[in-house]
Design an enzyme around this catalytic site. Structure first.
Site, PDB file in Angstrom:
ATOM      1  N   GLU A 170       0.831  -1.205   0.000  1.00  0.00           N
ATOM      2  CA  GLU A 170       0.000   0.000   0.000  1.00  0.00           C
ATOM      3  C   GLU A 170       0.862   1.251   0.000  1.00  0.00           C
ATOM      4  O   GLU A 170       0.645   2.182  -0.786  1.00  0.00           O
ATOM      5  CB  GLU A 170      -0.914   0.000   1.227  1.00  0.00           C
ATOM      6  CG  GLU A 170      -1.735   1.276   1.380  1.00  0.00           C
ATOM      7  CD  GLU A 170      -2.656   1.498   0.208  1.00  0.00           C
ATOM      8  OE1 GLU A 170      -2.541   2.555  -0.447  1.00  0.00           O
ATOM      9  OE2 GLU A 170      -3.493   0.632  -0.069  1.00  0.00           O
ATOM     10  N   ASP A 174       1.174   4.058  -3.108  1.00  0.00           N
ATOM     11  CA  ASP A 174       0.805   5.450  -2.855  1.00  0.00           C
ATOM     12  C   ASP A 174       1.893   6.393  -3.360  1.00  0.00           C
ATOM     13  O   ASP A 174       1.613   7.430  -3.958  1.00  0.00           O
ATOM     14  CB  ASP A 174       0.583   5.670  -1.355  1.00  0.00           C
ATOM     15  CG  ASP A 174      -0.723   5.071  -0.855  1.00  0.00           C
ATOM     16  OD1 ASP A 174      -1.580   4.736  -1.698  1.00  0.00           O
ATOM     17  OD2 ASP A 174      -0.878   4.942   0.369  1.00  0.00           O
ATOM     18  N   SER A 231      -7.309   2.567  -3.393  1.00  0.00           N
ATOM     19  CA  SER A 231      -5.974   2.952  -2.927  1.00  0.00           C
ATOM     20  C   SER A 231      -5.187   3.654  -4.022  1.00  0.00           C
ATOM     21  O   SER A 231      -4.394   4.554  -3.746  1.00  0.00           O
ATOM     22  CB  SER A 231      -5.190   1.709  -2.478  1.00  0.00           C
ATOM     23  OG  SER A 231      -5.546   1.313  -1.191  1.00  0.00           O
TER      24      SER A 231
END
Length: 580
Positions: free
Chosen positions: A307, A311, A496
Site C-alpha cells: 500500500e 501510494d 488505494s
C-alpha cells in the site's frame, strides 16, 4: 452528545479504532482531547467504549499487564467550535469573501487552538501519573507520551481488559468504561484505547477478489492492455497521460503527504523505477509520528509495504516534479493527522495535498473532525479512498470511515482504457467494487450536496445523510506494483490507487496557483466542485469524465453525480477551473 456544524455534519457518538497491535505485544495508544466551550470539567465529549463491550457481547478473557508500556497521544481542545465551523464554511465557499484566505498553523492556534496554560496543565497531569513526554506541540494540539498500563488506568479511571472479538478470531483490548480525569478542563477523546478495529489498506489482490466472489482467480480477466509497464500494466505515468496529458505542470515546488499505518522500504520504490525504466524522483521522506518504524520488516506489525509503495509511485507518476513526498507513519489516527497539520518539509512548507488509502471503524465518527477542519482552514486537501467492497457499511470489510466524513474528499474507483501506452484517455466505466453510497455513520448531508441537481430520484442518493464518493479515478486490476522486494503486473487494484492520483493531480493545480503569485490553493475542494458541476453544463463536461456505465453492489452510474463514481475522473481543464 451531538452537535451540528456549519458544513452540515451532525457529530454523533459512534466508534473509532486506534492502537493496532495484538495483546501481548508492545502497542500504541493515542488519546485525543478537544471540546466545545459548553463542556464540563473532566468530561469527554466523544464515545470510547465499543458497544460489544458495554453491552457485554464480547467475552472478557483477561487484563492487560500493568507494566506493559503504552504510547499515548493527548490532543487538547479546539476553542470556539462555532467560530471554527463558520470559518471553514467561509474559506471553502466560492461565494464567500473569505474564500481561500487560509491561516497558518500558528494563526490557527491563536484563533482556535488550545491555550498554552491548558497545554502545560495536560503535560503536567501526564507526568504526574508516570508518563514520559516524547513529542507533540501546541500547534498540533497534542502531547505524545509513553507510560505503563497502570498509568493509563490511574490517569483515566479505567481498567484495561482483553476480550474475545465477536466476529474475528483474535483477542482485542479495551477499557471497561468511559474514561474520566481529575483535570479542570474539558476533554474531547482518548483515541487508541482499544484495537477492536484494525486499519486496513483499500487495496485488493485478484486472488482475494476471486475468493470473496466465489470464483476462481483465472475468471478475473481484468487487466491493462495499453499500459507502459511490464505486461502492458499501467504505471503512474500512464495515469498522468490519461488524466492530465502533455501539459507542463509537474507539481514542482509542491509537497504531498501520505497517511500510512506502516513504514516502507525505499528499495521497493527503486525496484519499481528500475523495472519501469523510469527515473526515480528520490523525493520521499518518511516521518514516524509516534515511534512507529519507518521501514517494513514483514512481521506482524508490517506484513507488506505494498500500500505504502503504490501510494508513492502513483503520486510521483501523476506529478513527477513534486519537491517532496512526506509519508507520515503512525499507529494511531490522531498521531498521524496531527503531524500532517504542522510538520513541514525542509523548506517549512506543509503538505497541501494529502492522500489516505486506509479504512477502519472508529469508536466515534467525530474524533478527527477538529483536524479535518484544521486542514480545511489551512488550505490542505485531504483525499480518502472510498473503499473496495462495492458498498458502504459501518463495520467489517466494507467499513466506510473515513471515506464518508463530511470534511474530506472521497475518491471512488473506475475501469480506465487508454488509447495506447502513455496515451490519452479513451473510455472509462465504473469499477464494480467502487465503494460508496449513503453514510452508514449517519453523517448529515453537507450543504454542498444539497445543491439542486446533485441528489436526484435517479441516482437514489439521500437528502438526509452524506453521500459518496465525490470523485473517482482508475482502480481496476491494471497496475504495476512492487512490494517486499518483488513486483507484479495486473494483480492489484483498489481505490488505494485513485486517492494518491487525485492528491497529485491537485498538486498540479497548486503549482499553477503558486506560479500565479497566489496562495489561494485548492484546499477543501468539495464545495467548489459541487457548485461548479450542478446542474451539469459545459463546465462539467469539459473538466470531468462523466462515468455513465457500470455499477457497484447497490447503485448504478448515472449522468452527472452518482454514488459509484461521484462526479467522475478529472480532465486537464479542471486545473484551470480549480485555480480560478
Amino acid at each position: 452528545m451531538n452537535r451540528t456544524d456549519s458544513m452540515g455534519k451532525k457529530s454523533k457518538k459512534g466508534i473509532s479504532s486506534l492502537g493496532r497491535k495484538t495483546c501481548g505485544l508492545p502497542f500504541v495508544i493515542a488519546m485525543a482531547f478537544g471540546a466545545a466551550s459548553t463542556a464540563h470539567a473532566a468530561q469527554f465529549m466523544t464515545h470510547h467504549v465499543r458497544d460489544v463491550v458495554s453491552q457485554m457481547v464480547a467475552h472478557q478473557v483477561g487484563n492487560l499487564p500493568a507494566t506493559e508500556l503504552m504510547s499515548i497521544d493527548v490532543v487538547l481542545p479546539v476553542r470556539d467550535q462555532a467560530g471554527l465551523d463558520q470559518f471553514v464554511a467561509n474559506v471553502s465557499n466560492p461565494n464567500s469573501l473569505q474564500y481561500r484566505q487560509y491561516v497558518t498553523p500558528q494563526e490557527f492556534t491563536a484563533r482556535f487552538g488550545p491555550v498554552q496554560s491548558d497545554y502545560e496543565t495536560v503535560k503536567n497531569y501526564l507526568a504526574k501519573y508516570g508518563f514520559t513526554i516524547i513529542g507533540g506541540s501546541l500547534d498540533s494540539m497534542d502531547i505524545r507520551a509513553v507510560g505503563p498500563v497502570s498509568s493509563v488506568e490511574a490517569a483515566f479511571n479505567v481498567k484495561m481488559h482483553t476480550y474475545q472479538h465477536p466476529t474475528e478470531n483474535r483477542i482485542f483490548f479495551s477499557p471497561d468504561r468511559e474514561p474520566m480525569t481529575s483535570l479542570a478542563i474539558p476533554l474531547w477523546h482518548v483515541s487508541g484505547l482499544d484495537n477492536y478495529s484494525i486499519p486496513h489498506p483499500q487495496l485488493v489482490k485478484k486472488g482475494e477478489y476471486a475468493a470473496a466472489h466465489g470464483i476462481s482467480p483465472d475468471m478475473v480477466v481484468s487487466h491493462a492492455t495499453t499500459g507502459s509497464g511490464p505486461s502492458a500494466s499501467f504505471l503512474g505515468s500512464d495515469m498522468r497521460a490519461a488524466y492530465y496529458g502533455s501539459g507542463s505542470l509537474t507539481g514542482a515546488g509542491q509537497t504531498l503527504g501520505l497517511f500510512e499505518y506502516a513504514g516502507i522500504n525505499a528499495s521497493d520504490i527503486a525496484l519499481y523505477y528500475k523495472n519501469a525504466k523510469e527515473t526515480n524522483p528520490n523525493n520521499l521522506t518518511v516521518v514516524s509520528t509516534d515511534g512507529t518504524p519507518t521501514t517494513c520488516s514483514g512481521g506482524s506489525s508490517c506484513s507488506s509495504d505494498g500500500e505504502q509503495a503504490l501510494d508513492v509511485t502513483q503520486a510521483q507518476g501523476m506529478a513527477p516534479g513534486l519537491a517532496h513526498v512526506i509519508m507520515y507513519v503512525g499507529a494511531t489516527d490522531t498521531a498521524i493527522i496531527s503531524a500532517m497539520t504542522t510538520t513541514t518539509d525542509s523548506n517549512g512548507v506543509l503538505p497541501l495535498t494529502i492522500s489516505c488509502s486506509w479504512g477502519w471503524t472508529p469508536e466515534d465518527a467525530t474524533t478527527l473532525d477538529p483536524y479535518f477542519e484544521k486542514m480545511a482552514a489551512q488550505g490542505q486537501s485531504f483525499f480518502v479512498a472510498s473503499g473496495d467492497s462495492g458498498e458502504w457499511t459501518k463495520t467489517g470489510n466494507a467499513e466506510s470511515w473515513p471515506g464518508d466524513d463530511a470534511h474530506i474528499i472521497s475518491v471512488g474507483g473506475t475501469d480506465l482504457t487508454t488509447s495506447s501506452a502513455a496515451g490519452p484517455w479513451k473510455s472509462e466505466t465504473a469499477w464494480s467494487d467502487s465503494s460508496g453510497g449513503i453514510s452508514p455513520n449517519d453523517i448529515a448531508i453537507p450543504t454542498w450536496q444539497q445543491i439542486s441537481g446533485v441528489i436526484t430520484s435517479t441516482n437514489k442518493g439521500s437528502t438526509k445523510y452524506r453521500n459518496g464518493p465525490d470523485v473517482s479515478a482508475n482502480a481496476n486490476f491494471t497496475f504495476y506494483t512492487c512490494a517486499m522486494g518483488s513486483c507484479q503486473a495486473n494483480e492489484y487494484g483498489g481505490t488505494s490507487f485513485a486517492a494518491p492520483m487525485w492528491a497529485a493531480f491537485v498538486a498540479l493545480a497548486n503549482q499553477q496557483t503558486a506560479s500565479n503569485g497566489s496562495t489561494a490553493y485548492a484546499g477543501f475542494l468539495n464545495p467548489t466542485i459541487y457548485a461548479n458541476n450542478a446542474p451539469e453544463g459545459t463546465t462539467y463536461s469539459s473538466t470531468f469524465h462523466d462515468i455513465t456505465s457500470g455499477k457497484n453492489e447497490k447503485f448504478s452510474t448515472e449522468k452527472g453525480y452518482d454514488l459509484v463514481t461521484g462526479w467522475g475522473s478529472p480532465q486537464a481543464a479542471l486545473i484551470s477551473k480549480i485555480v480560478q
